[in-house]
Design a protein around this motif. Structure first.
Motif, mmCIF file in Angstrom:
data_model
loop_
_atom_site.group_PDB
_atom_site.id
_atom_site.type_symbol
_atom_site.label_atom_id
_atom_site.label_comp_id
_atom_site.label_asym_id
_atom_site.label_seq_id
_atom_site.Cartn_x
_atom_site.Cartn_y
_atom_site.Cartn_z
ATOM 1 N N THR A 48 -4.672 4.568 -9.374
ATOM 2 C CA THR A 48 -3.819 4.129 -8.268
ATOM 3 C C THR A 48 -2.559 4.980 -8.199
ATOM 4 N N GLN A 49 -2.015 5.344 -9.358
ATOM 5 C CA GLN A 49 -0.792 6.150 -9.376
ATOM 6 C C GLN A 49 -1.025 7.518 -8.735
ATOM 7 N N TYR A 50 -2.172 8.120 -9.005
ATOM 8 C CA TYR A 50 -2.493 9.410 -8.401
ATOM 9 C C TYR A 50 -2.648 9.258 -6.884
ATOM 10 N N THR A 51 -3.398 8.241 -6.471
ATOM 11 C CA THR A 51 -3.614 7.989 -5.047
ATOM 12 C C THR A 51 -2.298 7.694 -4.345
ATOM 13 N N ASN A 52 -1.444 6.883 -4.973
ATOM 14 C CA ASN A 52 -0.118 6.615 -4.403
ATOM 15 C C ASN A 52 0.642 7.914 -4.212
ATOM 16 N N GLY A 53 0.623 8.772 -5.220
ATOM 17 C CA GLY A 53 1.306 10.056 -5.125
ATOM 18 C C GLY A 53 0.802 10.888 -3.957
ATOM 19 N N GLN A 54 -0.517 10.913 -3.770
ATOM 20 C CA GLN A 54 -1.086 11.663 -2.653
ATOM 21 C C GLN A 54 -0.617 11.126 -1.299
ATOM 22 N N ASN A 55 -0.218 9.871 -1.290
ATOM 23 C CA ASN A 55 0.285 9.247 -0.065
ATOM 24 C C ASN A 55 1.806 9.285 0.029
ATOM 25 N N GLY A 56 2.457 10.024 -0.878
ATOM 26 C CA GLY A 56 3.907 10.176 -0.837
ATOM 27 C C GLY A 56 4.662 9.007 -1.443
ATOM 28 N N ILE A 57 4.009 8.288 -2.354
ATOM 29 C CA ILE A 57 4.631 7.116 -2.959
ATOM 30 C C ILE A 57 4.962 7.387 -4.418
ATOM 31 N N LEU A 58 6.243 7.277 -4.753
ATOM 32 C CA LEU A 58 6.682 7.370 -6.146
ATOM 33 C C LEU A 58 6.416 6.006 -6.765
ATOM 34 N N ASP A 59 5.615 5.966 -7.807
ATOM 35 C CA ASP A 59 5.174 4.719 -8.431
ATOM 36 C C ASP A 59 5.718 4.643 -9.852
ATOM 37 N N THR A 60 6.749 3.830 -10.047
ATOM 38 C CA THR A 60 7.371 3.729 -11.373
ATOM 39 C C THR A 60 6.813 2.579 -12.199
ATOM 40 N N GLY A 61 5.757 1.963 -11.725
ATOM 41 C CA GLY A 61 5.132 0.872 -12.467
ATOM 42 C C GLY A 61 5.740 -0.476 -12.135
ATOM 43 N N ASN A 62 5.141 -1.517 -12.664
ATOM 44 C CA ASN A 62 5.595 -2.896 -12.431
ATOM 45 C C ASN A 62 5.739 -3.231 -10.950
ATOM 46 N N GLY A 63 4.948 -2.577 -10.115
ATOM 47 C CA GLY A 63 4.989 -2.848 -8.682
ATOM 48 C C GLY A 63 6.146 -2.209 -7.941
ATOM 49 N N ASN A 64 6.961 -1.426 -8.622
ATOM 50 C CA ASN A 64 8.105 -0.759 -7.982
ATOM 51 C C ASN A 64 7.669 0.596 -7.440
ATOM 52 N N THR A 65 7.903 0.799 -6.146
ATOM 53 C CA THR A 65 7.537 2.054 -5.508
ATOM 54 C C THR A 65 8.631 2.494 -4.538
ATOM 55 N N PHE A 66 8.559 3.766 -4.172
ATOM 56 C CA PHE A 66 9.408 4.319 -3.126
ATOM 57 C C PHE A 66 8.538 5.246 -2.300
#
Length: 149
Positions: free
Chosen positions: A102-120
């Motif tokens: 999920t972290q890789y996929t989030n990154g591909q979508n421009g989402i910084l994923d710091t875990g615990n449900g926190n994203t930017f």
């Protein structure tokens, strides 16, 4: 300032205000623009000053998220030259990198994923703000990616 000019200024600011109104939900739980590589995120802080947005440090991101973000940055032309593409290729081949996460996929979508449900989400930004912040974050991601090899 004439009433007409104030009205036009307000109307012109509405798209930015609308984009920023939903963004803080994506940025909950981040302590501000700290860390990052060579102050790139610190420069982004000035762009976001007063907007209510907080960009997390890329140094806290998982390698899979950094790699996904690098892919997003390359695909959207936020980074120039062959170096980012070569680095992306090297990171994808690195042992232990999970490109199905999920972290890789989030990154591909421009989402910084710091875990615990926190994203930017970089992709939720619009206009000039999106270009400037994404470029600064992508430069920090590039430097963080180099440190992972």
């Amino acid at each position: 300032m004439k009433k007409t000019n104030r009205f036009l200024a307000l109307v012109a600011a509405l798209p930015l205000a609308a984009a920023l109104s939903g963004a803080p939900a994506h940025a909950q739980g981040f302590g501000g623009l700290t860390g990052g590589s060579s102050g790139e995120l610190g420069k982004a802080a000035g762009l976001l000053s007063g907007s209510g947005l907080n960009v997390p440090s890329v140094s806290s991101l998982a390698p899979s998220n950094v790699t996904g973000l690098l892919s997003y940055c390359v695909q959207n032309n936020y980074l120039q030259g062959n170096s980012p593409t070569t680095l992306l290729s090297s990171l994808k081949q690195k042992a232990g990198l999970d490109t199905s996460s999920t972290q890789y996929t989030n990154g591909q979508n421009g989402i910084l994923d710091t875990g615990n449900g926190n994203t930017f989400s970089l992709s939720s930004l619009t206009g000039n703000l999106k270009q400037k912040v994404s470029t600064k974050v992508c430069n920090a991601v590039l430097k963080q990616g180099k440190s992972l090899l």
